[in-house]
Design an enzyme around this catalytic site. Structure first.
Site, short mmCIF file in Angstrom:
data_model
loop_
_atom_site.label_atom_id
_atom_site.label_comp_id
_atom_site.label_asym_id
_atom_site.label_seq_id
_atom_site.Cartn_x
_atom_site.Cartn_y
_atom_site.Cartn_z
N CYS A 252 0.85 -1.20 0.00
CA CYS A 252 0.00 0.00 0.00
C CYS A 252 0.88 1.25 0.00
CB CYS A 252 -0.91 0.01 1.22
SG CYS A 252 -1.89 1.53 1.38
N CYS B 90 -0.93 6.52 6.77
CA CYS B 90 -2.29 6.27 7.24
C CYS B 90 -2.26 5.43 8.51
CB CYS B 90 -3.07 5.55 6.14
SG CYS B 90 -4.70 4.96 6.65
N CYS C 207 -3.79 0.48 8.61
CA CYS C 207 -3.15 -0.83 8.59
C CYS C 207 -1.79 -0.78 9.31
CB CYS C 207 -2.92 -1.31 7.16
SG CYS C 207 -4.44 -1.61 6.23
N CYS D 218 -8.52 2.30 -1.19
CA CYS D 218 -8.00 1.58 -0.03
C CYS D 218 -8.12 0.08 -0.25
CB CYS D 218 -8.78 1.99 1.22
SG CYS D 218 -8.32 1.06 2.70
N GLN E 161 -21.46 -6.16 11.64
CA GLN E 161 -20.05 -6.52 11.52
C GLN E 161 -19.52 -6.14 10.14
OE1 GLN E 161 -18.03 -7.54 13.79
NE2 GLN E 161 -19.23 -8.49 15.41
N TYR F 145 -27.20 -6.22 23.63
CA TYR F 145 -26.49 -5.45 22.59
C TYR F 145 -26.73 -6.13 21.23
CZ TYR F 145 -23.70 -4.04 26.72
OH TYR F 145 -23.28 -3.61 27.96
N GLU G 26 -31.35 -3.57 22.60
CA GLU G 26 -30.46 -2.66 21.86
C GLU G 26 -30.92 -1.23 22.09
OE1 GLU G 26 -27.89 -0.67 19.83
OE2 GLU G 26 -27.63 -2.84 19.93
N ASP H 107 -22.61 -8.99 23.47
CA ASP H 107 -21.78 -8.48 22.38
C ASP H 107 -21.64 -6.98 22.54
OD1 ASP H 107 -20.35 -8.11 20.08
OD2 ASP H 107 -22.00 -8.52 18.70
N CYS I 271 -14.76 -7.28 21.09
CA CYS I 271 -13.89 -6.64 20.11
C CYS I 271 -12.68 -6.00 20.78
CB CYS I 271 -14.65 -5.61 19.28
SG CYS I 271 -15.38 -4.28 20.26
#
Length: 450
Positions: A73, A79, A82, A159, A282, A311, A332, A380, A407
Site C-alpha cells: 500500500c 495512514c 493498517c 483503499c 459486523q 447489545y 439494543e 456483544d 472486540c
C-alpha cells in the site's frame, strides 16, 4: 536516561503493542516505533523521550525479520489504518492469539484455553463499511483516512481494505462537489457543510448505500449527486445524515433518504437482514459468518432454550440462532437498529423473537422483573465492555451458559474476572480475525455456571 532526542540507535524489534506499534529495548528502556516487525534489527532516530520510554522512527532496516514482507500500500506508512502490511499473515495471527492470551492472564488472572485464531480467506477488500473524512480545496474533493493519532487527512480513494466499488462512489461524490460548490467541514471553526462520506455494502446481495454526512439541514444540488451515484448499478440507497454537533461522532441521529431504499438487504448465514445507516453490523461478512457459527457452537442450543441477546444491534446473532431456540429476546439502545431487528425477524419468518429498545442494563432488568430465566445469554458489547451492574444482573438471572463476543481483549479480560467472581468460569476462547492487517482482533468466549 542514556537516550536523548535526535539520537540514532540500533534496536532489535521484540514485539508488537496493542495499537500495532513495534517495541524493542535499548539499555533497559522501551523504544516504540511504527512499522517494525518482530525479528527486525533496525536503526532508529529518537523523536521523543520520557522517563519510562522513547518513541522513534525507523531510518534503516539492518537485518529484516524472516516475517517481513514488502508493503503493498503506497500510503500505509502515513495512514493509521493498517499496521501489518509489511508482515506475513501467519505472524499477524500469531500476534493476535498472544494478545488475547496475554490480556486474560495479565488482567483477568485466569488460565483459559485460547484456541488458534480463525483466519480470513482474504486480507483485502473485506470491509463492508467506510467512513471517509473529507477536505475540499478549490472545488476538489480529497477523501481518505486520518493519519495515526491525528485528524490530518491522508487522501486514499483506493483503499485495499475497502470494496473496489467504493472508489467509483467517491468519484461520483467528487463530480458532485465540483458542480455544487459545497465546502468541507472545519473542526476548528465548526463551519462548512460536508463532514464525511459514509458508504456501506451488503456483500450477500451486492447492494451499496451512499450517505453524505453534513453540518446542515439540506444537501445542495441533491439531484446532481443522485444523478452521478445512480449511474452505478450497485447503488440502491442514497441518503443524507444530519450531524451539526461539535464532536468526533461521525453520524448524527437523523438520516433522510434521498433516493432508493432506507436500508440495505444482506444475506448472512442463509437469512436476510436489513441494515440502516446507524445500525451496528459486523464489517467483515465472511468472518462474521465464522464468528456467529462459533457463537452458535458455544450456545449449544437444542430447541428448548430461552436466549437473551444483549447489545443485539439489528438482531443478527440472535436471529441466526432463533431456529434452534424456544424463545429469543433482544436488547439494543439504537431505535433504528431495533426496527431493523423486528423487520428482520418478520422477513425471515421468525415468530419466537421479541426485541426491546433501551439501555442494556435497563432492558435486562425489565426481563428479570418479568421473572424470565434464560438458559443462554449472549453479550456483544462495544469496545468499552459491560458495566459491572449488568454483569451482576446477568449472573442473577442464572443462565447455564454465557456467550461473550468481544472486540477488545482488555475489556473482555476485565469482564471475565468479574464474571468468575460471580460464579461463571470461562471454558474456552476462540479469537476470530475480523480485521486483517490491523491490530484489532475479535474473540468469542464460552462461560458456564459453576
Amino acid at each position: 536516561m542514556d537516550i536523548k532526542k535526535n539520537d540514532e540507535i540500533k534496536l532489535n524489534i521484540e514485539a508488537i503493542t496493542s495499537e500495532g506499534s513495534a517495541v524493542g529495548h535499548y539499555k533497559g528502556i522501551a523504544v516504540f516505533v511504527r512499522g517494525g516487525v518482530p525479528g527486525d534489527e533496525v536503526t532508529v532516530h529518537i523523536i521523543k523521550t520520557s522517563k519510562r520510554y522513547c518513541i522513534g522512527i525507523i531510518k534503516e532496516i539492518i537485518t529484516p525479520s524472516s516475517s517481513r514482507i514488502e508493503c503493498d500500500c503506497p500510503v500505509a506508512e502515513k495512514c493509521g489504518g493498517c499496521s501489518f502490511r509489511n508482515m506475513t499473515y501467519e505472524e499477524e495471527l500469531k500476534y493476535k492469539k498472544s494478545r488475547v492470551e496475554d490480556a486474560v492472564k495479565r488482567i483477568a488472572h485466569l488460565d483459559v484455553p485460547v484456541k488458534e485464531v480463525i483466519g480470513a480467506d482474504s486480507v483485502n477488500h473485506y470491509r463492508n463499511k467506510a467512513q471517509y473524512p473529507v477536505v475540499i480545496e478549490n472545488g476538489k474533493l480529497s477523501a481518505g483516512f486520518y493519519a495515526y493519532k491525528s485528524h490530518r487527512i491522508i487522501p486514499c480513494e483506493s483503499c485495499l481494505l475497502q470494496p473496489e466499488e467504493f472508489s467509483d462512489c467517491l468519484n461520483a461524490f467528487s463530480k458532485w462537489v465540483k458542480l455544487s460548490g459545497v465546502t468541507s467541514y472545519d473542526e476548528k471553526t465548526g463551519t462548512g457543510l460536508l463532514r464525511h462520506i459514509y458508504l456501506r455494502k451488503a456483500v450477500g446481495t451486492g447492494e451499496i448505500m451512499a450517505c453524505a454526512v453534513i453540518n446542515g439541514n439540506e444537501l445542495p444540488d441533491a439531484d446532481a449527486l443522485i444523478g452521478e451515484l445512480t449511474k452505478l448499478p450497485s447503488v440502491k440507497s442514497i441518503c443524507v445524515n444530519i450531524n451539526k454537533d461539535n464532536s468526533n461522532v461521525i453520524l448524527g441521529e437523523k438520516t433522510k433518504t434521498l433516493w432508493g431504499s432506507a436500508a440495505l438487504t444482506d444475506i448472512l448465514l442463509g437469512k436476510s437482514f436489513e441494515i440502516s445507516p446507524n445500525s451496528f453490523y459486523q464489517v467483515n461478512h465472511g468472518q462474521c459468518e465464522k464468528l456467529y457459527s462459533k457463537a452458535a457452537e458455544y450456545a449449544a442450543l437444542t430447541g428448548n432454550e430461552t436466549v437473551v441477546d444483549i447489545y443485539c444491534g439489528a438482531g443478527t446473532i440472535g436471529l441466526s440462532l432463533a431456529d434452534k431456540a424456544k424463545r429469543l429476546f433482544g436488547i439494543e439502545i439504537v431505535p433504528q437498529a431495533i426496527e431493523n431487528a423486528k423487520r428482520n425477524a418478520e422477513v425471515n419468518g421468525i415468530y419466537n423473537a421479541e426485541f426491546f429498545c433501551g439501555d442494556a442494563f435497563d432492558g435486562a432488568r425489565e426481563l428479570e422483573r418479568r421473572g424470565l430465566k434464560p438458559n443462554v445469554i449472549i453479550l456483544d458489547p462495544p469496545r468499552k465492555g459491560c458495566q459491572k451492574e449488568l454483569l451482576e444482573l446477568v449472573s442473577k438471572m442464572s443462565p447455564k451458559r454465557i456467550v461473550y463476543v468481544s472486540c477488545d481483549s482488555a475489556t473482555l479480560a476485565r469482564d471475565l474476572e468479574i464474571l468468575n467472581s460471580l460464579g461463571y468460569s470461562a471454558n474456552e476462547i476462540t479469537p476470530v480475525d475480523m480485521f486483517p492487517r490491523t491490530p484489532h482482533v475479535e474473540a468469542v468466549c464460552l462461560l458456564c455456571r459453576k
